[in-house]
Write a protein that holds these residues in place. Structure first.
Motif, PDB file in Angstrom:
ATOM      1  N   LEU A  65       0.849  -1.198   0.000  1.00  0.00           N
ATOM      2  CA  LEU A  65       0.000   0.000   0.000  1.00  0.00           C
ATOM      3  C   LEU A  65       0.879   1.241   0.000  1.00  0.00           C
ATOM      4  N   GLU A  66       0.411   2.260  -0.700  1.00  0.00           N
ATOM      5  CA  GLU A  66       1.124   3.531  -0.794  1.00  0.00           C
ATOM      6  C   GLU A  66       0.627   4.461   0.314  1.00  0.00           C
ATOM      7  N   VAL A  67       1.584   5.017   1.052  1.00  0.00           N
ATOM      8  CA  VAL A  67       1.250   5.961   2.122  1.00  0.00           C
ATOM      9  C   VAL A  67       1.991   7.266   1.838  1.00  0.00           C
ATOM     10  N   ASP A  68       1.242   8.327   1.620  1.00  0.00           N
ATOM     11  CA  ASP A  68       1.831   9.642   1.349  1.00  0.00           C
ATOM     12  C   ASP A  68       1.745  10.585   2.542  1.00  0.00           C
ATOM     13  N   ASP A  69       0.948  10.216   3.526  1.00  0.00           N
ATOM     14  CA  ASP A  69       0.750  11.080   4.689  1.00  0.00           C
ATOM     15  C   ASP A  69       2.000  11.045   5.571  1.00  0.00           C
ATOM     16  N   GLU A  70       2.657  12.200   5.718  1.00  0.00           N
ATOM     17  CA  GLU A  70       3.894  12.273   6.496  1.00  0.00           C
ATOM     18  C   GLU A  70       3.638  11.995   7.981  1.00  0.00           C
ATOM     19  N   LYS A  71       2.449  12.331   8.474  1.00  0.00           N
ATOM     20  CA  LYS A  71       2.137  12.094   9.888  1.00  0.00           C
ATOM     21  C   LYS A  71       2.127  10.609  10.207  1.00  0.00           C
ATOM     22  N   LYS A  72       1.607   9.779   9.264  1.00  0.00           N
ATOM     23  CA  LYS A  72       1.579   8.330   9.479  1.00  0.00           C
ATOM     24  C   LYS A  72       2.986   7.730   9.415  1.00  0.00           C
ATOM     25  N   LEU A  73       3.784   8.265   8.493  1.00  0.00           N
ATOM     26  CA  LEU A  73       5.122   7.701   8.309  1.00  0.00           C
ATOM     27  C   LEU A  73       6.089   8.131   9.407  1.00  0.00           C
TER      28      LEU A  73
END
Length: 238
Positions: free
Chosen positions: A16-24
């Motif tokens: 899955l692609e995650v672009d949200d910096e807060k999640k990463l």
């Protein structure tokens, strides 16, 4: 960043692609083999615990365990080291590898589910992918089917079906069992031990015979020397 999540008990994996910096941000400054709570990725991952197993940066260089850095470094690697496959015996090579600390320069991060949460993840925890191949070693086959020592392991080998060709019967394929103790193997082992024992006995007998011969030669030399001395004394007396 691309997250590759795997669930070993079911043999499944999902990307899955995650672009949200807060999640990463929860993964940053974490090392390989460290665990991260799954709640940071969303409510559907509540109760899940992920273990970081690796990753690679945007140029494709893999993370290497034990390199305490969040940048790329060049290491002199040899046979047995991860991230390197030698082409010749004794070969060493300086290779670029990524450190084991997670940073923002990674393009992919590999995660393993070590604790399952409350909700099922579609395509990951709700499906089961059967193993293509069964165990090959005799002890592992016994462990899988809970066999006794007297049971014949050859009857429990997991056979794999081959693609059926048109107009031909169905065919299956089974692996050759490794470390299988058979009467032939035991007879061969007895023969090897007997040969080793015979070789030892022969060497011991030859050594004893040689020592006896040396002793005899030494005795003959002493007798010869004493007879020469006696003859010299007689000649002097005359």
């Amino acid at each position: 960043m691309k997250l590759n999540i795997s669930y070993p008990p079911n043999g499944t994996q999902k990307s899955l692609e995650v672009d949200d910096e807060k999640k990463l941000r929860a993964f940053y400054e974490k090392r390989m083999a460290q665990e991260v709570e799954g709640d940071v990725l969303g409510d559907e991952y509540k109760g899940y615990v992920f273990k970081i197993s690796g990753g690679n940066d945007k140029q494709g260089f893999p993370m290497k365990q034990g390199v305490l850095s969040n940048t790329r470094v060049r290491l002199l690697l040899r046979e047995g080291a991860t991230c390197y496959k030698p082409r010749r015996d004794g070969e060493r090579k300086r290779k670029s590898v990524r450190g084991c600390i997670v940073g923002s320069d990674l393009s992919a991060l590999h995660l393993i589910i070590v604790k399952k949460g409350e909700a099922e993840l579609p395509g990951l925890t709700d499906t089961y992918v059967p193993r293509r191949l069964g165990p090959k070693r005799a002890t592992k086959i016994r462990k899988l089917f809970k066999l006794e020592k007297e049971d014949d392991v050859r009857k429990y080998v997991v056979r794999r079906e081959l693609p059926q060709k048109e107009g031909k019967p169905k065919r299956t394929k089974a692996p050759k069992i490794q470390r299988l103790v058979t009467p032939v193997r035991l007879a061969r082992k007895r023969a090897l031990l007997a040969e080793k024992k015979a070789r030892y006995t022969k060497t011991k007998a030859e050594a004893a015979e040689y020592a006896k011969l040396l002793e005899q030669r030494s005795k003959e030399r002493k007798e010869k020397r004493s007879s020469q001395r006696a003859s010299q004394k007689k000649a002097e007396q005359k």
